[in-house]
Design an enzyme around this catalytic site. Structure first.
Site, mmCIF file in Angstrom:
data_model
loop_
_atom_site.group_PDB
_atom_site.id
_atom_site.type_symbol
_atom_site.label_atom_id
_atom_site.label_comp_id
_atom_site.label_asym_id
_atom_site.label_seq_id
_atom_site.Cartn_x
_atom_site.Cartn_y
_atom_site.Cartn_z
ATOM 1 N N LYS A 219 0.801 -1.217 -0.032
ATOM 2 C CA LYS A 219 -0.076 -0.019 0.006
ATOM 3 C C LYS A 219 0.847 1.284 -0.193
ATOM 4 O O LYS A 219 1.666 1.309 0.838
ATOM 5 C CB LYS A 219 -0.985 -0.046 1.135
ATOM 6 N N ASP A 247 -0.327 -0.367 -4.799
ATOM 7 C CA ASP A 247 -1.890 0.160 -4.561
ATOM 8 C C ASP A 247 -2.062 1.545 -3.890
ATOM 9 O O ASP A 247 -1.723 1.599 -2.501
ATOM 10 C CB ASP A 247 -2.641 -1.042 -3.750
ATOM 11 N N GLU A 273 -2.269 0.336 -8.825
ATOM 12 C CA GLU A 273 -3.599 0.121 -8.391
ATOM 13 C C GLU A 273 -4.384 1.105 -8.082
ATOM 14 O O GLU A 273 -3.963 1.636 -7.149
ATOM 15 C CB GLU A 273 -3.697 -1.098 -7.689
ATOM 16 N N GLU A 299 -11.643 -2.819 -8.507
ATOM 17 C CA GLU A 299 -12.440 -3.275 -7.234
ATOM 18 C C GLU A 299 -13.233 -2.527 -6.917
ATOM 19 O O GLU A 299 -14.561 -2.839 -6.156
ATOM 20 C CB GLU A 299 -11.428 -3.543 -5.961
ATOM 21 N N ASP A 322 -14.332 -7.690 -8.586
ATOM 22 C CA ASP A 322 -14.412 -7.791 -7.249
ATOM 23 C C ASP A 322 -15.868 -8.612 -6.966
ATOM 24 O O ASP A 322 -16.942 -8.134 -7.601
ATOM 25 C CB ASP A 322 -14.700 -6.534 -6.518
ATOM 26 N N HIS A 349 -9.735 -8.958 -7.485
ATOM 27 C CA HIS A 349 -9.442 -8.347 -5.961
ATOM 28 C C HIS A 349 -9.717 -9.246 -5.017
ATOM 29 O O HIS A 349 -10.960 -9.814 -5.126
ATOM 30 C CB HIS A 349 -10.263 -6.768 -5.906
#
Length: 443
Positions: A219, A247, A273, A299, A322, A349
């Site tokens: 992240k 992400d 992402e 997602e 998702d 995801h």
């Protein structure tokens, strides 16, 4: 007598994951992974389980939206066939007054997805098959009948979808056998939550490689210096032969995304992402065109139309479906077909409670009956909360094992439902002082 749906029970289930910062990212720093969870019961004793994933506050809103769909479900014949499931999906997504709340996006659309997925769990369980096999056993014509092509035909027509499915049909049995024998490739986000210390990041990244993963995800999107430091540590921990995806969880505007990706370039990120708003098609296209890191998103894409536009605008290198964001299996099938038409890999995801359990079925079906490929494709894996499911995912050597139990792998254990019911299950009563277990919604 005709088997009918007689029971419709909704649960507000929450896990206090914010206490350990599991799931933390730049936009969502303190998530309590939660599920607005629905159980369908039939006159013959059948059950179907489904849910929407949320991150805590607002889960009661999602549960109320699911409850609003009760009149469309209770009393109707239990769905067993493609035609039954398509009819139910239409009933839930085309109710004009409920649809107005989106249309076809947001809380109401996700609620429809939870009920539709529960119906698929019910139907596949009745057939004695896991959902991926249940879907892959349908004819191309049946699969096409599951898709709502409204607003799609400028990019994908029913005839084009049928041709894609017919072209993949001859190799289905061989690919299914290969899947059962060798599974499906995974990557793990478990080392990369933003709230984790550097030491924990490095330890978990090394463990991921030792466990057989060839891709991890970090992240990013908070402090720029912290992001670069963490990425540098991760690259040193895993070496040059392991992919590191990033992400940003929608954190940046387009110009900032381009600046930040330039800072990351020395560490060879595999993809970025959600670099900006999930609704910003042109923003994603500009980011993809403006630098060399591949772009992944989906997602939080609200529906099949957003995916259509991402693909038409050449805004995405990896489509991230998702299982609990759009309106269930049928709409995800539409997205898989769009991705196949445009030749873009699908990398689902699966961060969140139960999402690994669900989306593995869709990716495996895609391999068997749509794309026919595992090339450059991975399913996300996170390593927490699986113990609450009756049929949890199995990941070995960095690969998902193909589910064998009938259904959608969505069924939570009764003890977990009771313990984590919000606000008065024991887990939450101990934290909030709630007086006791309340009566469930529904029957």
């Amino acid at each position: 007598m005709t088997e009918t749906v007689t029971g419709f029970t909704v649960h507000d289930i929450r896990f206090p994951t914010s206490e350990q910062l599991d799931g933390s990212d730049a936009m969502n720093p303190d998530p309590d992974y939660s599920a607005a969870y629905v159980v369908l019961r039939t006159s013959a004793g059948g059950e179907g389980h489904g849910f929407c994933f949320t991150i805590g506050r607002g889960n009661e809103v999602m549960a109320a939206a699911i409850e609003a769909l009760r009149p469309h479900v209770v009393g109707r014949p239990a769905p067993r066939t493609a035609a039954d499931l398509a009819d139910l999906s239409t009933a839930l997504t085309h109710d004009s007054q409920l649809r107005w709340l989106g249309p076809e996006k947001g809380v109401m659309h996700m609620a429809a997805g939870a009920v539709i997925n529960a119906a698929w769990d019910l139907a596949a369980t009745g057939a004695g098959l896991p959902v991926w096999e249940f879907l892959a056993g349908m004819t191309p014509e049946e699969l096409v009948s599951l898709v709502d092509f409204r607003h799609l035909t400028d990019a994908l027509t029913p005839d084009e979808a049928l041709a894609l499915l017919c072209a993949a049909e001859p190799g289905r049995a061989e690919r299914a056998a290969r899947l059962r024998a060798g599974g499906y490739p995974a990557y793990t986000t478990s080392p990369g939550w933003l709230g984790y210390s550097d030491t924990k990041l490095v330890t978990l990244a090394r463990q991921a490689v030792a466990d057989g993963f060839r891709q991890i995800k970090l992240k990013v999107g908070a402090d720029p210096d912290d992001d670069v430091r963490r990425l540098r540590l991760a690259r040193a921990a895993v070496g040059d032969g392991v992919r590191i995806a990033l992400d940003a969880n929608q954190r940046w505007d387009v110009p900032e995304a381009l600046r930040r990706l330039a800072d990351f370039a020395p560490y060879a990120p595999h993809w970025i992402e959600e670099p900006t708003s999930p609704d910003d098609i042109l923003g994603h296209a500009a980011i993809r065109a403006g630098q060399s890191v591949r772009v992944a998103t989906g997602e939080h894409a609200a529906n099949r139309v957003v995916f259509k536009q991402l693909l038409q605008a050449e805004a995405v290198d990896y489509v991230q479906i998702d299982a609990a964001r759009v309106a269930g299996v049928g709409e995800n099938l539409a997205i898989l077909l769009l991705a196949a038409k445009f030749g873009v890999p699908v990398c689902p995801h699966a961060g969140g409670v139960g999402l690994c359990e669900l989306v593995q079925h869709l990716a495996m079906f895609d391999y068997v009956a749509v794309s026919g490929s595992q090339e450059d494709r991975v399913i996300e894996y996170v390593d927490h909360l699986h113990e609450h499911f009756a049929d949890p995912v199995v990941v070995t050597g960095g690969r998902y094992a193909a589910p064998t139990a009938p259904g959608f792998s969505a069924r939570m254990l009764p003890a977990s439902l009771a313990a984590h019911h919000y606000p008065d299950g024991p887990v939450w009563a101990a934290r909030t002082g709630a007086p006791g277990r309340r009566k469930e919604n529904g029957s």
